[in-house]
Scaffold this motif. Structure first.
Motif, PDB file in Angstrom:
ATOM      1  N   VAL A 141      -6.296   9.858  -3.578  1.00 51.23           N
ATOM      2  CA  VAL A 141      -4.956   9.969  -2.999  1.00 51.23           C
ATOM      3  C   VAL A 141      -5.030  10.162  -1.492  1.00 51.23           C
ATOM      4  O   VAL A 141      -4.311   9.508  -0.717  1.00 51.23           O
ATOM      5  CB  VAL A 141      -4.186  11.122  -3.667  1.00 51.23           C
ATOM      6  CG1 VAL A 141      -2.867  11.384  -2.945  1.00 51.23           C
ATOM      7  CG2 VAL A 141      -3.935  10.817  -5.138  1.00 51.23           C
TER       8      VAL A 141
ATOM      9  N   GLU B 108       1.369   6.916  -6.755  1.00 48.29           N
ATOM     10  CA  GLU B 108       0.334   7.925  -7.026  1.00 48.29           C
ATOM     11  C   GLU B 108       0.936   9.327  -7.067  1.00 48.29           C
ATOM     12  O   GLU B 108       0.453  10.200  -7.797  1.00 48.29           O
ATOM     13  CB  GLU B 108      -0.758   7.873  -5.953  1.00 48.29           C
ATOM     14  CG  GLU B 108      -1.718   6.708  -6.047  1.00 48.29           C
ATOM     15  CD  GLU B 108      -2.845   6.947  -7.045  1.00 48.29           C
ATOM     16  OE1 GLU B 108      -2.837   8.007  -7.711  1.00 48.29           O
ATOM     17  OE2 GLU B 108      -3.715   6.074  -7.153  1.00 48.29           O
TER      18      GLU B 108
ATOM     19  N   VAL C  55      -3.060   4.209   4.821  1.00 46.97           N
ATOM     20  CA  VAL C  55      -1.687   3.806   5.097  1.00 46.97           C
ATOM     21  C   VAL C  55      -1.277   4.232   6.509  1.00 46.97           C
ATOM     22  O   VAL C  55      -0.630   3.476   7.248  1.00 46.97           O
ATOM     23  CB  VAL C  55      -0.742   4.398   4.036  1.00 46.97           C
ATOM     24  CG1 VAL C  55       0.704   4.382   4.514  1.00 46.97           C
ATOM     25  CG2 VAL C  55      -0.859   3.619   2.728  1.00 46.97           C
TER      26      VAL C  55
ATOM     27  N   ARG D 284       2.159   1.723  -3.484  1.00 45.31           N
ATOM     28  CA  ARG D 284       1.132   2.263  -4.386  1.00 45.31           C
ATOM     29  C   ARG D 284       0.939   3.752  -4.150  1.00 45.31           C
ATOM     30  O   ARG D 284       0.744   4.533  -5.094  1.00 45.31           O
ATOM     31  CB  ARG D 284      -0.188   1.522  -4.186  1.00 45.31           C
ATOM     32  CG  ARG D 284      -0.196   0.099  -4.699  1.00 45.31           C
ATOM     33  CD  ARG D 284      -1.617  -0.458  -4.778  1.00 45.31           C
ATOM     34  NE  ARG D 284      -2.300  -0.447  -3.497  1.00 45.31           N
ATOM     35  CZ  ARG D 284      -2.259  -1.454  -2.620  1.00 45.31           C
ATOM     36  NH1 ARG D 284      -1.530  -2.545  -2.887  1.00 45.31           N
ATOM     37  NH2 ARG D 284      -2.926  -1.382  -1.483  1.00 45.31           N
ATOM     38  N   LEU D 285       0.985   4.156  -2.895  1.00 47.53           N
ATOM     39  CA  LEU D 285       0.822   5.576  -2.581  1.00 47.53           C
ATOM     40  C   LEU D 285       1.973   6.392  -3.158  1.00 47.53           C
ATOM     41  O   LEU D 285       1.760   7.460  -3.747  1.00 47.53           O
ATOM     42  CB  LEU D 285       0.732   5.762  -1.061  1.00 47.53           C
ATOM     43  CG  LEU D 285       0.642   7.199  -0.555  1.00 47.53           C
ATOM     44  CD1 LEU D 285      -0.552   7.922  -1.150  1.00 47.53           C
ATOM     45  CD2 LEU D 285       0.578   7.221   0.976  1.00 47.53           C
ATOM     46  N   ARG D 286       3.181   5.902  -3.001  1.00 44.53           N
ATOM     47  CA  ARG D 286       4.322   6.623  -3.573  1.00 44.53           C
ATOM     48  C   ARG D 286       4.162   6.762  -5.089  1.00 44.53           C
ATOM     49  O   ARG D 286       4.487   7.807  -5.669  1.00 44.53           O
ATOM     50  CB  ARG D 286       5.618   5.888  -3.232  1.00 44.53           C
ATOM     51  CG  ARG D 286       6.022   5.962  -1.751  1.00 44.53           C
ATOM     52  CD  ARG D 286       7.372   5.297  -1.555  1.00 44.53           C
ATOM     53  NE  ARG D 286       7.763   5.185  -0.164  1.00 44.53           N
ATOM     54  CZ  ARG D 286       8.389   6.144   0.524  1.00 44.53           C
ATOM     55  NH1 ARG D 286       8.683   7.290  -0.074  1.00 44.53           N
ATOM     56  NH2 ARG D 286       8.716   5.953   1.787  1.00 44.53           N
TER      57      ARG D 286
ATOM     58  N   GLN E 120      -5.904   7.063   0.375  1.00 48.68           N
ATOM     59  CA  GLN E 120      -4.758   6.157   0.509  1.00 48.68           C
ATOM     60  C   GLN E 120      -3.803   6.624   1.600  1.00 48.68           C
ATOM     61  O   GLN E 120      -3.286   5.808   2.375  1.00 48.68           O
ATOM     62  CB  GLN E 120      -4.026   6.047  -0.836  1.00 48.68           C
ATOM     63  CG  GLN E 120      -4.783   5.246  -1.882  1.00 48.68           C
ATOM     64  CD  GLN E 120      -4.013   5.163  -3.186  1.00 48.68           C
ATOM     65  OE1 GLN E 120      -4.022   6.083  -3.998  1.00 48.68           O
ATOM     66  NE2 GLN E 120      -3.327   4.061  -3.386  1.00 48.68           N
ATOM     67  N   PHE E 121      -3.566   7.923   1.677  1.00 53.62           N
ATOM     68  CA  PHE E 121      -2.736   8.455   2.762  1.00 53.62           C
ATOM     69  C   PHE E 121      -3.319   8.051   4.119  1.00 53.62           C
ATOM     70  O   PHE E 121      -2.595   7.586   5.008  1.00 53.62           O
ATOM     71  CB  PHE E 121      -2.668   9.979   2.669  1.00 53.62           C
ATOM     72  CG  PHE E 121      -1.468  10.514   1.945  1.00 53.62           C
ATOM     73  CD1 PHE E 121      -0.253  10.649   2.589  1.00 53.62           C
ATOM     74  CD2 PHE E 121      -1.557  10.893   0.618  1.00 53.62           C
ATOM     75  CE1 PHE E 121       0.864  11.150   1.933  1.00 53.62           C
ATOM     76  CE2 PHE E 121      -0.444  11.395  -0.059  1.00 53.62           C
ATOM     77  CZ  PHE E 121       0.769  11.523   0.596  1.00 53.62           C
TER      78      PHE E 121
ATOM     79  N   ALA F  14       0.829  -1.209   0.000  1.00 50.98           N
ATOM     80  CA  ALA F  14       0.000   0.000   0.000  1.00 50.98           C
ATOM     81  C   ALA F  14       0.863   1.257   0.000  1.00 50.98           C
ATOM     82  O   ALA F  14       0.555   2.241  -0.681  1.00 50.98           O
ATOM     83  CB  ALA F  14      -0.935   0.002   1.204  1.00 50.98           C
ATOM     84  N   VAL F  15       1.947   1.228   0.758  1.00 50.56           N
ATOM     85  CA  VAL F  15       2.865   2.366   0.771  1.00 50.56           C
ATOM     86  C   VAL F  15       3.482   2.557  -0.608  1.00 50.56           C
ATOM     87  O   VAL F  15       3.599   3.690  -1.108  1.00 50.56           O
ATOM     88  CB  VAL F  15       3.964   2.169   1.844  1.00 50.56           C
ATOM     89  CG1 VAL F  15       5.011   3.275   1.741  1.00 50.56           C
ATOM     90  CG2 VAL F  15       3.349   2.162   3.243  1.00 50.56           C
TER      91      VAL F  15
END
Length: 543
Positions: free
Chosen positions: A485, A471, A492, A467-469, A488-489, A464-465
């Motif tokens: 976004v 994004e 996470v 994927r966030l990076r 997701q923050f 998940a981290v």
């Protein structure tokens, strides 16, 4: 009575229990440096669980405030009348320092202790927490004018609830309100038309109409108005230093979906006197400190509502039988209940982490302020968004009994959307998170430093981290994707905190569903293999 009126298979009242006996709350209290506050928190929790306190909240909502614009002789009085139980709620909140204790208590963890008390007392009745939250948030904003802070801060922070329209310096304690939005602007406060003209004596004459004023019965207000140097922040007392009433006219009280016990008003500044807080033209920057603190309370309030709803649902399912078994022992109901508890504990854990960031930032930890800035923005968006869906599912666990006012669940359901609207609705909160990332890139670094503390501990969190990076590598349509976004923050952050500090069964369920995607679109779709019994047990107050 005929035998048909024999009462069977009904759930006993949930009273006389300690609302602070919450494993996620107590763990966070100690972890974030406020373990010293547990005895007083438990005392408040026991009071909150009594029938007496629950009646205060119920009756205050059944008897909402009434506006009295004039007395019987035609004189303007601009008063708001409350049921006596409202004042009991306020007295306990102020007496326990929920309104301002961190500003007079220099012990480490003071903000966390205050957050934990707010979380417990909000479960009795959330409406009265609006003026409590405003008072908490007003103090750091007021410090932009040291002279005004010296005069008013000791009274704002005093643990004395002294209701009534009198000159502030003659009271034992004060309550603060906030007046920002106007009918043409809403969240766009820069569209405000209220004006502020300086006087020779150093005050300003304020003229304009405010569409939403929180807690209009407060002693002082922070408000925004356009001065010669631009949009500025001002302090307006309801009673002026010479004892005369300030020209603040209460036009009407809002007839709201929820939050019925609390007064929200349209007001007219008819040449009212105010004093500048901060510099002319920097009103938004001055009052944003107040907004950030009240946003923390939005998250705390949503977490408190989730906890209350989950406990009510688990209590009902523990004592109600259907199809030959207790509801709590039936697999599908256990799935729903466990999912509700997971959401509630994730919200509680992140709210207390952010309260701890407030303590550490105040103590000079330079990494905590940027973390708090972004962490609070994404948490306010996500936790407050989850509140209404959580309340609806908790209500449904009680079936038709939950739809009846006597259960208290309809009040929870009506209250739940407010936190997502207050201090910036969903889009405003999401865009504010983007603004934090753009203007304070160090906040992004601080955020990832926080979640990277558990790198390698859970593969689903690691993914998940990543994927966030990813994004964040393409900012072309970031505004369009803002909700995605920011969600997701928030997930996470919650996941990292649960993996690091939470009950393993809760962390496993959270990562499998919220991060790993092994879930449906409603509560009660946890995958097989989750320890639902252990999770549900964390919201059980009796057996």
């Amino acid at each position: 009575m005929p035998d048909t009126h024999e009462v069977t298979n009904q759930v006993p009242p949930l009273v006389d229990h300690d609302l602070a006996a919450d494993p996620a709350l107590l763990a966070g209290l100690h972890r974030e440096g406020a373990g010293w506050a547990e005895p007083e928190l438990r005392e408040l929790g026991r009071l909150a669980g009594t029938q007496r306190a629950q009646d205060w909240g119920r009756v205050a909502n059944e008897n909402p405030p009434v506006l009295r614009t004039h007395d019987r002789y035609g004189h303007r009085v601009d008063e708001v009348e409350f049921h006596p139980y409202w004042h009991e709620l306020m007295r306990v909140a102020v007496g326990n320092g929920i309104h301002a204790a961190p500003w007079r208590d220099d012990r480490p963890g003071a903000h966390v202790a205050r957050a934990a008390k707010a979380y417990v007392w909000m479960q009795v009745e959330p409406g009265h927490m609006c003026p409590i939250s405003m008072t908490y948030a007003a103090v750091p904003a007021l410090r932009h004018n040291p002279e005004l802070a010296e005069r008013y801060e000791p009274l704002l922070a005093a643990p004395e609830y002294d209701y009534g329209l009198r000159e502030p310096s003659g009271k034992r304690g004060l309550i603060a309100g906030m007046s920002m939005t106007e009918k043409q602007g809403g969240s766009d406060v820069r569209a405000n038309t209220t004006t502020a003209e300086p006087t020779a004596e150093g005050a300003y004459v304020i003229t304009g109409h405010k569409w939403f004023t929180s807690a209009p019965m407060s002693d002082v207000f922070l408000t925004l108005a356009k001065a010669p140097g631009g949009l500025s922040c001002f302090l307006l007392p309801r009673v002026l230093p010479d004892g005369t009433r300030n020209r603040i006219r209460l036009q009407r009280l809002k007839d709201k979906l929820g939050n019925r016990s609390n007064a929200s008003a349209e007001i007219e500044y008819d040449g009212a006197l105010g004093w500048l807080v901060g510099e002319e033209g920097r009103g938004v920057r001055t009052i944003i400190e107040m907004v950030n603190n009240t946003r923390l309370d939005c998250a705390i309030g949503s977490a408190a509502g989730m906890r209350w709803g989950a406990v009510q649902a688990v209590h009902h399912a523990t004592h109600r039988r259907a199809f030959g078994d207790r509801l709590v022992d039936q697999p599908l109901m256990a799935n729903v209940l466990a999912d509700l508890v997971v959401e509630a504990e994730a919200a509680t854990t992140v709210a207390l982490r952010l309260a701890g960031a407030s303590d550490r930032a105040d103590a000079g930890d330079r990494s905590e302020e940027p973390f708090r800035r972004l962490g609070l923005a994404v948490t306010k968006y996500w936790v407050c968004k989850r509140g209404p869906a959580h309340a609806a599912e908790a209500l449904e666990c009680l079936g038709g009994n939950g739809y009846v006012e006597e259960s208290g669940m309809p009040r929870l359901y009506r209250e739940a959307p407010l936190a997502s609207i207050w201090e910036g609705s969903g889009n405003v909160a999401a865009l504010d998170a983007l603004r934090a990332m753009a203007k304070q890139p160090e906040s992004v670094e601080a955020f990832f430093s926080e979640v990277d503390r558990v790198a390698g501990a859970d593969a689903r969190l690691d993914d998940a981290v990543a994927r966030l990076r990813k994004e964040l590598t393409d900012l072309a349509d970031i505004q369009y994707r803002a909700r995605r976004v920011v969600e997701q923050f928030a997930l996470v952050l919650q996941g990292s905190l649960l993996v690091r500090h939470g009950e393993p069964a809760v962390a496993d369920a959270f990562c499998a569903t919220r991060l790993g995607g092994d879930t449906g679109l409603v509560f009660g779709t946890l995958p097989a293999g989750m320890d639902t019994a252990a999770i549900v047990d964390r919201a059980r107050v009796d057996r």
